[in-house]
Write an enzyme that holds these catalytic residues in place. Structure first.
Site, PDB file in Angstrom:
ATOM      1  N   ARG A  24       0.837  -1.214   0.000  1.00  0.00           N
ATOM      2  CA  ARG A  24       0.000   0.000   0.000  1.00  0.00           C
ATOM      3  C   ARG A  24       0.873   1.265   0.000  1.00  0.00           C
ATOM      4  NH1 ARG A  24      -0.496   4.635   2.655  1.00  0.00           N
ATOM      5  NH2 ARG A  24      -0.104   3.552   4.626  1.00  0.00           N
ATOM      6  N   HIS A 217       4.968   4.516  12.702  1.00  0.00           N
ATOM      7  CA  HIS A 217       5.030   4.470  11.230  1.00  0.00           C
ATOM      8  C   HIS A 217       6.043   5.528  10.788  1.00  0.00           C
ATOM      9  CE1 HIS A 217       2.823   4.029   7.247  1.00  0.00           C
ATOM     10  NE2 HIS A 217       3.369   5.221   7.063  1.00  0.00           N
ATOM     11  N   HIS A 219       8.734   7.079   8.206  1.00  0.00           N
ATOM     12  CA  HIS A 219       9.407   7.166   6.907  1.00  0.00           C
ATOM     13  C   HIS A 219      10.869   7.509   7.214  1.00  0.00           C
ATOM     14  CE1 HIS A 219       5.977   6.833   4.038  1.00  0.00           C
ATOM     15  NE2 HIS A 219       5.319   6.982   5.191  1.00  0.00           N
ATOM     16  N   CYS A 250       4.390   9.383  -0.137  1.00  0.00           N
ATOM     17  CA  CYS A 250       2.986   9.784  -0.169  1.00  0.00           C
ATOM     18  C   CYS A 250       2.793  10.727  -1.339  1.00  0.00           C
ATOM     19  CB  CYS A 250       2.585  10.461   1.137  1.00  0.00           C
ATOM     20  SG  CYS A 250       0.880  11.042   1.086  1.00  0.00           S
ATOM     21  N   ASN A 259       9.222   4.295   3.429  1.00  0.00           N
ATOM     22  CA  ASN A 259       9.108   3.916   4.843  1.00  0.00           C
ATOM     23  C   ASN A 259      10.415   3.288   5.312  1.00  0.00           C
ATOM     24  OD1 ASN A 259       6.249   3.471   3.560  1.00  0.00           O
ATOM     25  ND2 ASN A 259       5.934   3.710   5.753  1.00  0.00           N
TER      26      ASN A 259
HETATM   27  P1  HMG Z   1     -12.962  14.503  -2.808  1.00  0.00           P
HETATM   28  O1  HMG Z   1     -12.561  14.886  -4.196  1.00  0.00           O
HETATM   29  O2  HMG Z   1     -13.230  15.576  -1.818  1.00  0.00           O
HETATM   30  O3  HMG Z   1     -14.227  13.511  -2.790  1.00  0.00           O
HETATM   31  O4  HMG Z   1     -11.868  13.518  -2.247  1.00  0.00           O
HETATM   32  P2  HMG Z   1     -15.513  13.365  -3.593  1.00  0.00           P
HETATM   33  O5  HMG Z   1     -16.488  12.702  -2.677  1.00  0.00           O
HETATM   34  O6  HMG Z   1     -15.897  14.671  -4.230  1.00  0.00           O
HETATM   35  O7  HMG Z   1     -15.104  12.316  -4.724  1.00  0.00           O
HETATM   36  C1  HMG Z   1     -14.359  12.616  -5.878  1.00  0.00           C
HETATM   37  C2  HMG Z   1     -14.523  11.459  -6.853  1.00  0.00           C
HETATM   38  O8  HMG Z   1     -13.921  10.278  -6.306  1.00  0.00           O
HETATM   39  C3  HMG Z   1     -15.964  11.084  -7.127  1.00  0.00           C
HETATM   40  O9  HMG Z   1     -15.993  10.531  -8.427  1.00  0.00           O
HETATM   41  C4  HMG Z   1     -16.236   9.987  -6.126  1.00  0.00           C
HETATM   42  O10 HMG Z   1     -17.273   9.113  -6.486  1.00  0.00           O
HETATM   43  C5  HMG Z   1     -14.909   9.264  -6.117  1.00  0.00           C
HETATM   44  P3  HMG Z   1     -16.747  11.284  -9.652  1.00  0.00           P
HETATM   45  O11 HMG Z   1     -18.145  11.472  -9.190  1.00  0.00           O
HETATM   46  O12 HMG Z   1     -16.011  12.594  -9.820  1.00  0.00           O
HETATM   47  O13 HMG Z   1     -16.571  10.340 -10.797  1.00  0.00           O
HETATM   48  N1  HMG Z   1     -14.623   8.620  -4.846  1.00  0.00           N
HETATM   49  C6  HMG Z   1     -14.306   7.324  -4.711  1.00  0.00           C
HETATM   50  N2  HMG Z   1     -14.173   6.330  -5.614  1.00  0.00           N
HETATM   51  C7  HMG Z   1     -13.822   5.129  -5.126  1.00  0.00           C
HETATM   52  N3  HMG Z   1     -13.597   4.872  -3.827  1.00  0.00           N
HETATM   53  C8  HMG Z   1     -13.698   5.854  -2.903  1.00  0.00           C
HETATM   54  C9  HMG Z   1     -14.085   7.139  -3.346  1.00  0.00           C
HETATM   55  N4  HMG Z   1     -14.271   8.302  -2.706  1.00  0.00           N
HETATM   56  C10 HMG Z   1     -14.614   9.202  -3.629  1.00  0.00           C
HETATM   57  N5  HMG Z   1     -13.471   5.596  -1.618  1.00  0.00           N
HETATM   58  C11 HMG Z   1     -11.235  11.665  -0.867  1.00  0.00           C
HETATM   59  C12 HMG Z   1     -11.945  12.996  -0.940  1.00  0.00           C
HETATM   60  C13 HMG Z   1     -11.116  11.289   0.603  1.00  0.00           C
HETATM   61  C14 HMG Z   1     -12.059  10.625  -1.616  1.00  0.00           C
HETATM   62  C15 HMG Z   1      -9.826  11.835  -1.538  1.00  0.00           C
HETATM   63  O14 HMG Z   1      -9.191  12.909  -0.946  1.00  0.00           O
HETATM   64  C16 HMG Z   1      -8.958  10.601  -1.412  1.00  0.00           C
HETATM   65  O15 HMG Z   1      -9.266   9.555  -1.969  1.00  0.00           O
HETATM   66  N6  HMG Z   1      -7.819  10.744  -0.704  1.00  0.00           N
HETATM   67  C17 HMG Z   1      -6.893   9.642  -0.503  1.00  0.00           C
HETATM   68  C18 HMG Z   1      -5.473  10.118  -0.624  1.00  0.00           C
HETATM   69  C19 HMG Z   1      -4.541   8.985  -0.305  1.00  0.00           C
HETATM   70  O16 HMG Z   1      -4.839   7.814  -0.491  1.00  0.00           O
HETATM   71  N7  HMG Z   1      -3.338   9.339   0.181  1.00  0.00           N
HETATM   72  C20 HMG Z   1      -2.326   8.371   0.542  1.00  0.00           C
HETATM   73  C21 HMG Z   1      -2.674   7.574   1.751  1.00  0.00           C
HETATM   74  S1  HMG Z   1      -2.348   8.421   3.275  1.00  0.00           S
HETATM   75  C22 HMG Z   1      -0.668   8.110   3.592  1.00  0.00           C
HETATM   76  O17 HMG Z   1       0.031   7.626   2.730  1.00  0.00           O
HETATM   77  C23 HMG Z   1      -0.121   8.398   4.965  1.00  0.00           C
HETATM   78  C24 HMG Z   1       0.080   7.126   5.790  1.00  0.00           C
HETATM   79  O18 HMG Z   1       0.979   6.240   5.160  1.00  0.00           O
HETATM   80  C25 HMG Z   1       0.623   7.499   7.186  1.00  0.00           C
HETATM   81  C26 HMG Z   1       1.829   8.424   7.153  1.00  0.00           C
HETATM   82  O19 HMG Z   1       2.827   8.121   6.471  1.00  0.00           O
HETATM   83  O20 HMG Z   1       1.746   9.436   7.837  1.00  0.00           O
HETATM   84  C27 HMG Z   1      -1.249   6.369   6.015  1.00  0.00           C
HETATM   85 MG    MG Z   2       3.145   6.408   5.233  1.00  0.00          MG
END
Ligand code: HMG
Ligand code: MG
Length: 310
Positions: A24, A217, A219, A250, A259
């Protein structure tokens, strides 16, 4: 592999759960789309190496993280052994619906300790993102799923600088009150140093949050991840996130590199005589294979050292 012996230190746990985030966190930032079968093979090899917790993918918006748009297809290719944790990231109701359809038994919601990263990663304020998670956690818990929480930018944020441990502790309290079963403290951009880790764990303790509810966690951007891990272990942490081969980053924090490499972590833990159940040699072979798939060498020091032919 040559045996260099082990030497325990007092005050450390006897066993640590290595929570593998390679499939992931490791892959989410890769630009070129990786075939779903390659991801599945990666996960199979991680499980075969003895991992008991492998974060497999994310049910996030495919517009935000195109690399993981194949989450449902990927899970269909995988056996899910009993007793092995295979969580997926879920930010919202739509993600939870997809995860439940795929038969997932553990999800992770991922909040931010800082406002800027909450906006960049979730398109919401911190409070709005917590509101988004609340019904997700409720519904998941009512269906007896385990729910991990993450807090990102727990130590430093590239836009806001140093992060106050009391602010992190307050958000952590909110996530536990919501019903998360474990919270992972993210040093998203790898800037933390050991004193900050100790200070945050102590601030969490003052909120009534004990280390057996927490994971770390790190990095490894500034090479501090192992030092930070050792301090966390000395404070009682027994769940450590790491990524095979040191893959990762990220997409919404450009200053995040990979990481902590799982192999580097295993070298330290096994050298301390701490059990993990994970086979380091097998993991090195997996990371070497994965590096070939990605077309660049692993940044892990242990992978580099152990994959050299002597
Ligand atoms: P948004 O644009 O505000 O949401 O994003 P929305 O509700 O307006 O949706 C936009 C579009 O995405 C729509 O599609 C939704 O249907 C679709 P459209 O109508 O335009 O065709 N959609 C989805 N489709 C499938 N599955 C879903 C989903 N949700 C919406 N679940 C949202 C808000 C939260 C969705 C967006 O910001 C997002 O997906 N963010 C994720 C970002 C991400 O994954 N970042 C990396 C992970 S975090 C990380 O790495 C840190 C970590 O490792 C810890 C650390 O290191 O600190 C965990
Ligand atoms: Mg991370």
């Amino acid at each position: 592999m040559t045996d260099y012996g082990t030497m325990p230190m007092t005050g450390l746990p006897k066993r640590v759960t290595v929570y593998e985030v390679g499939p992931r966190d490791g892959l989410q930032n890769e630009k070129a789309l990786i075939p779903t079968e390659v991801k599945a093979e990666f996960i199979r090899q991680l499980l075969a190496a003895g991992h008991q917790a492998v974060e497999t993918t994310s049910f996030v918006s495919p517009q935000w993280v195109p690399q993981l748009a194949d989450a449902s297809e990927l899970l269909q290719l995988l056996d899910r052994p009993d007793g092995v944790r295979m969580p997926v990231l879920v930010p919202n109701d739509k993600g939870l619906n997809r995860a439940l359809d795929a038969g997932v038994r553990e999800i992770a919601v991922f909040g931010s300790a800082t406002e800027t990263f909450a906006q960049k990663n979730l398109n919401r304020t911190v409070a709005e993102s917590l509101d988004m998670f609340r019904p997700v956690v409720d519904r998941a818990r009512s269906q007896e799923l385990m729910v991990r929480g993450y807090l990102s930018m727990c130590f430093g944020d590239p836009w806001e600088g140093a992060v106050d441990p009391h602010v992190v502790a307050a958000h952590a309290r909110t996530l536990f009150d919501m019903g998360v079963t474990e919270l992972s403290l993210g040093d998203t951009i790898g800037v933390a140093t050991p004193g900050q880790v100790a200070a945050l764990l102590e601030a969490l303790g003052h909120q009534g949050i004990s280390t057996d509810q927490l994971a770390v966690h790190f990095h490894d951007t500034y090479g501090q991840a192992l030092a930070n891990t050792l301090v966390a272990l000395q404070h009682g942490i027994t769940v450590v996130d790491a990524s095979a081969g040191g893959l990762g980053g990220c997409p919404y924090a450009k200053s995040a590199t990979g990481n902590l490499a799982t192999e580097d972590l295993l070298w330290q833990l096994h050298g301390l005589g701490i059990e993990t159940g994970v086979d380091l040699d097998a993991l090195v072979r997996t990371s070497t294979w994965m590096a070939e798939q990605l077309g660049r060498p692993s940044p892990s020091r242990a992978v580099q050292a152990l994959s050299k032919k002597e």
